[in-house]
Design a protein around this motif. Structure first.
Motif, mmCIF file in Angstrom:
data_model
loop_
_atom_site.group_PDB
_atom_site.id
_atom_site.type_symbol
_atom_site.label_atom_id
_atom_site.label_comp_id
_atom_site.label_asym_id
_atom_site.label_seq_id
_atom_site.Cartn_x
_atom_site.Cartn_y
_atom_site.Cartn_z
ATOM 1 N N MET A 1 44.182 -38.951 -119.606
ATOM 2 C CA MET A 1 43.373 -39.875 -119.857
ATOM 3 C C MET A 1 42.142 -39.578 -119.106
ATOM 4 O O MET A 1 41.038 -39.870 -119.567
ATOM 5 C CB MET A 1 43.591 -41.310 -119.104
ATOM 6 N N ASN A 2 42.120 -39.092 -117.773
ATOM 7 C CA ASN A 2 40.737 -38.604 -117.036
ATOM 8 C C ASN A 2 40.450 -37.156 -117.379
ATOM 9 O O ASN A 2 40.032 -36.402 -116.642
ATOM 10 C CB ASN A 2 41.326 -38.646 -115.667
ATOM 11 N N ALA B 1 47.871 -40.269 -116.722
ATOM 12 C CA ALA B 1 46.805 -40.678 -116.277
ATOM 13 C C ALA B 1 45.835 -39.528 -116.020
ATOM 14 O O ALA B 1 44.604 -39.739 -116.361
ATOM 15 C CB ALA B 1 47.096 -41.343 -114.823
ATOM 16 N N SER C 1 41.371 -46.165 -116.941
ATOM 17 C CA SER C 1 41.965 -44.804 -116.469
ATOM 18 C C SER C 1 42.086 -44.947 -114.821
ATOM 19 O O SER C 1 42.840 -43.953 -114.463
ATOM 20 C CB SER C 1 41.188 -43.820 -117.048
ATOM 21 N N TYR D 1 47.258 -48.336 -119.813
ATOM 22 C CA TYR D 1 46.865 -47.318 -120.721
ATOM 23 C C TYR D 1 46.338 -47.846 -122.065
ATOM 24 O O TYR D 1 45.285 -47.331 -122.364
ATOM 25 C CB TYR D 1 48.199 -46.700 -121.144
#
Length: 967
Positions: free
Chosen positions: A750-751, A747, A714, A709
């Protein structure tokens, strides 16, 4: 079934009853297959074994019929269960040493030689005795007839005789003279001029107290040698004869030496033609342009100077060393007017023993005109004569496929003007003034050209994508590309994509890369067998390390990882890895990391499955995983990353001494170097059937999750988090599922998929409340606050953060309290309550600085939010100080992903203070960092700040698009 061929060919079933093989051709076929046991036997080889140089037109069909009939004879009820496997155009018999007396004989001899070198004479005696007891007479007299089988029988007879000589030396050393006499008397009688046997017989007879018989044995030898050669026995034998006569101590075993020559007598014949022994220039040679230029400069210097006296081409199995050596030799042959000598030393030829130094010297001396009877039988004498004959000459000597340095050492000390060009899988680091020309994989364009030359340019050009994929699957290894090209050439109806499809399956890739007697597996097998069969403990440990590397599917390893696999200290593992590197079975770099070629990895995996039990393989992998987990957790502690309490352990405990990591820089560097390996190891483990291995994989993924992270990885983050969730479901483990839902959500955020993250966090919260897990509950609430903030749902941010604060206080979780306060302050700020936000955030900052073991991480979070509040309060100076301090904190924690956000805040504060150039620099670095880490949620803010900066400067500039700022 048991197969016996050291004597008349016999096959016995599991009950010991004889299985009759009535026809000669069936017996010949079986012997030919047994001679190649565990190695594919090609159609050409079997045809030669059965019919010689004039096979019938129906040979192919006849061979298939014989194989079918032989299978029925061996296993009447189930012919397919007979141990004869069909592979492409080859046949394979797979047997262990307990199934075939020839394999058992060779294994006992190998062990006997090893124990003898370790000075364990009694153990060596035991192995040699067991080996020789397997012989029942001449090998397979009831299956001979062709040149191939007759030659093979002769070679086996020579192996037996050599073994007897070695056994006799051990017996004599143990003073078991009377035991040695009968075998030696029979063998010497059958070999009337073999001096080593006769010398041993003389020693044994004398040691047994029969001095007269010992002297008579010498007289018989002298008479036979004189009749055949016109010479006397060697000086060593004559000296032994004199000492027996005078009753001098004579217990030393005899080594043969050369025939005596009168001083000043020439040993060469006149009018000897110049040797021109190079094999044909390889017509299909492709690539290696740089290496050829270097070799030419060494063998034929551009300035006309003397050639370098020893040049070694080294590289992994299948790299094309022999072809390169022969091509280079042809290119410079005119530079050596006195001729070119060549010898294939069979260092890596399946089924053939490597040549002894004395054999090579004998060949070369005879080629230079030395009369056969004048060739010394002592290595030192032969090497001295070799140097004498080369003095004043300009010869090129090509030693092809050397097994190691001892095999060629006597030939390397050549006078000026002569050159030895040697190629080997081993590195000749100990040879003085030897220039190494290492070779490895072909460049992609070279491999593609080679494939097109073999399979046809039109064919490879029809599907360039498949051609590129095929080259990739071959790993740029010339042997693999050559085999792939040959397979396509032999199958004109196949497209390149057909072979690609067959090679995709790793389980069959090595089997597919076979063409006749040429195969990637057997090429690698020779190097591996030399290690496993070596008397050197380090060689055997290197073989074990290679098998271990086939267990762990990561791109590269360090000695510490291999030490964990083998359960040995890292220093010992490093010695084994260096031995593999010397043999070009692994590739090493200067940073102490080692990697395997993909095809070598597949071979290593096969050997691991063949030699190790399933339990042993699981234990190896688990030790490596435990090492990784302990090292990651230590690195996280040093870097003040949030530690992973009991609820992230995935139900396993790890008690392993980790790496000696001390500094934050060292910890971060280790994590960076190991990142790809950590992801690969965790993914492999989570896919394993064994439960502990799967749990260790989850624990490893949980342990390095926050490092991924912080690094902005990512895509890795998303893939590995999904796998932890799938593993938790497969194991029916609600603890794992709860934490995995959290990591999947992060995740997704982050995407840029925040909406999809919310259900995962709600599921985590539900599971943690079911499990009465307050740690997990407060973690879920904190993560929900983060996601709701991205969605600008600020009331819900406040609600979740206040609930997280309540739960964290109840369990005394200080880090959770401080994290919650940061988001409470943020929510108040977003809702326009600046004074409340300032009060909460300052309170959080004071508490973090007094009592938070992860101070750097949490202090940076609060400082960033304080900076935003100060900007909106009209205090850019205080905001700038907050951002600068936060940057110091995230750099200490190596939280790279936070830098673009803080640099953007710093740019804004600097602009408001009128520091335009400084603001532009901060903004440019923010853009570069966001672009490098793929951070898209800053695009709008970066564009707005760029516009504000343009306005402040009163100048035009290009807009920011997709995180990239253009001038």
């Amino acid at each position: 079934m048991t197969f016996l061929m050291l004597g008349g060919l016999e096959v016995r079933n599991g009950e010991g009853r004889l299985i009759p093989i009535p026809r000669l051709k069936q017996r010949q076929l079986l012997v030919a297959l047994l001679l190649k046991a565990n190695t594919p036997a090609s159609f050409e080889y079997l045809t030669d074994a059965l019919w010689g140089e004039e096979p019938p037109a129906s040979a192919e069909q006849n061979l298939k019929t014989y194989v079918h009939t032989l299978r029925r004879l061996l296993s009447p009820d189930a012919p397919r269960s007979a141990p004869i496997e069909t592979q492409a155009n080859t046949y394979l018999v797979t047997l262990g040493e307990e199934d075939l007396d020839l394999l058992a004989f060779r294994e006992h001899i190998r062990r006997g030689r090893g124990t003898a070198q370790d000075h364990r004479a009694e153990a060596a005696h035991h192995h040699y005795q067991r080996a020789l007891d397997l012989w029942r007479g001449d090998p397979f007299p009831n299956a001979r007839g062709s040149r191939v089988l007759n030659d093979a029988a002769a070679c086996l007879g020579e192996e037996r005789l050599t073994a007897l000589e070695e056994f006799s030396e051990i017996r004599i050393g143990l003073e078991r003279y009377a035991e040695a006499v009968p075998d030696l008397r029979a063998a010497a009688g059958a070999n009337p001029t073999r001096e080593r046997l006769w010398g041993q017989l003389m020693l044994a007879l004398h040691g047994a107290g029969d001095r007269a018989a010992a002297l008579h044995a010498y007289e018989r030898l002298a008479k036979a040698v004189m009749e055949r050669t016109g010479l006397e026995p060697s000086p060593t034998l004559r000296d032994l004869h004199r000492r027996i006569i005078s009753s001098t101590e004579v217990t030393r075993p005899v080594s043969p030496s050369g025939p005596e020559r009168s001083a000043g007598t020439s040993v060469t014949a006149g009018n000897v033609p110049l040797p021109r022994q190079l094999p044909r220039d390889p017509g299909g040679f492709v690539g290696r342009a740089e290496e050829l230029v270097r070799l030419r400069s060494l063998l034929s210097p551009w300035d006309g100077g003397l050639p370098h006296h020893v040049v070694a081409i080294t590289g992994p199995p299948g790299a094309g060393k022999s072809a390169l050596a022969i091509r280079a030799a042809h290119a410079v042959r005119d530079r050596f007017p006195d001729g070119q000598l060549y010898a294939n030393l069979h260092g890596a030829t399946p089924g053939l023993r490597p040549l002894e130094p004395l054999e090579v010297l004998g060949r070369f001396l005879r080629a230079l005109g030395v009369a056969p009877q004048a060739v010394p039988t002592d290595v030192d004498e032969a090497a001295a004569l070799w140097r004498s004959l080369l003095d004043g000459r300009n010869l090129l000597v090509v030693l092809d496929d050397a097994v190691d340095l001892p095999q060629v050492r006597p030939l390397l000390s050549v006078p000026e003007g002569n050159t030895v060009l040697v190629n080997s899988r081993r590195t000749f680091a100990l040879v003085d003034d030897c220039v190494h020309v290492p070779i490895g994989r072909l460049r992609h364009v070279e491999a593609t050209t080679m494939l097109a030359k073999l399979a046809g340019a039109e064919r490879t050009g029809r599907d360039p994508e498949a051609t590129a994929h095929l080259v990739e699957l071959c790993g740029g290894l010339p042997l693999a590309v050559a085999v792939a090209g040959a397979r396509l050439a032999n199958r004109p109806r196949w497209e390149v994509a057909d072979l690609v499809e067959r090679l995709r399956d790793e389980r069959r890739r090595l089997r597919e890369l076979e063409a006749g007697d040429i195969a990637v597996r057997s090429s690698l097998g020779v190097s591996y067998d030399l290690l496993t069969g070596s008397a050197d403990h380090l060689d055997r440990e290197a073989a074990r390390a290679l098998r271990a590397l086939g267990v762990l599917r990561v791109p590269d390893v360090t000695p510490h990882v291999v030490g964990a696999l083998l359960d040995v200290p890292a220093e010992e593992a490093e010695r084994a890895l260096e031995r593999l590197a010397d043999g070009h079975l692994v590739e090493a770099d200067g940073a102490g990391r080692y990697r395997l070629h993909d095809l070598v990895r597949l071979f290593a995996s096969e050997q691991a499955l063949h030699r190790e039990t399933r339990k042993a393989l699981d234990e190896m992998l688990n030790r490596a995983l435990e090492f990784y987990i302990s090292a990651v957790c230590l690195a996280a502690k040093i870097l003040q990353h949030p530690r992973y309490p009991r609820w992230t352990s995935a139900g396993v405990t790890v008690d392993v001494t980790p790496l000696p990591l001390i500094s934050p820089d060292g910890a971060h560097e280790w994590l960076e170097h190991e990142r790809v390996a950590l992801v690969a190891a965790a993914s492999q483990a989570m896919a394993a059937a064994e439960e502990r291995t799967a749990r260790l994989g989850v624990a490893l993924a949980f342990a390095f999750y926050w490092f991924l992270y912080y690094s902005g990885a990512s895509s890795d983050l998303f893939l590995i988090s999904r796998q932890t969730l799938e593993t938790g479901r497969r194991l029916y483990d609600r603890d794992i599922k709860a934490n995995a839902h959290n990591y999947v959500a992060i995740a997704l955020e982050m995407n840029n998929r925040a909406a999809e993250a919310v259900p995962h966090l709600q599921r985590q919260l539900h599971l943690c409340r079911q499990l009465s897990d307050p740690h997990g509950e407060q973690k879920a609430l904190g993560s929900l606050a983060v996601i709701y903030n991205y969605q600008e749902r600020h009331e819900e941010v406040l609600r979740c953060a206040e609930e997280q604060l309540r739960v964290s206080k109840a369990i005394g979780h200080r880090s959770g309290e401080h994290y919650a306060m940061a988001y409470i302050g943020l929510a108040h700020h977003r809702l326009g309550r600046l004074d409340q936000a300032l009060a909460v955030l300052n309170d959080a900052l004071d508490k973090i600085r007094k009592d938070d073991e992860f101070r750097s991480y949490h202090e940076a979070i609060v400082l960033e939010k304080l900076g935003e509040v100060h900007v909106d309060r009209g205090d850019p100076a205080s905001a700038k100080a907050c951002y600068e301090n936060a940057l110091t904190c995230v750099r200490a924690a190596k939280a790279n992903i936070a830098e673009p956000y803080l640099l953007l805040g710093l740019a804004r504060a600097s602009r408001l203070l009128g520091e335009i150039d400084e603001a532009a620099d901060h903004l440019a670095r923010s853009v570069a960092g966001a672009q490098a880490m793929g951070i898209k949620d800053l695009d709008r803010q970066l564009a707005e700040e760029q516009a504000a900066l343009r306005e402040a400067r009163g100048a035009e500039a290009a807009p920011v698009r997709s995180g990239v700022m253009t001038p």
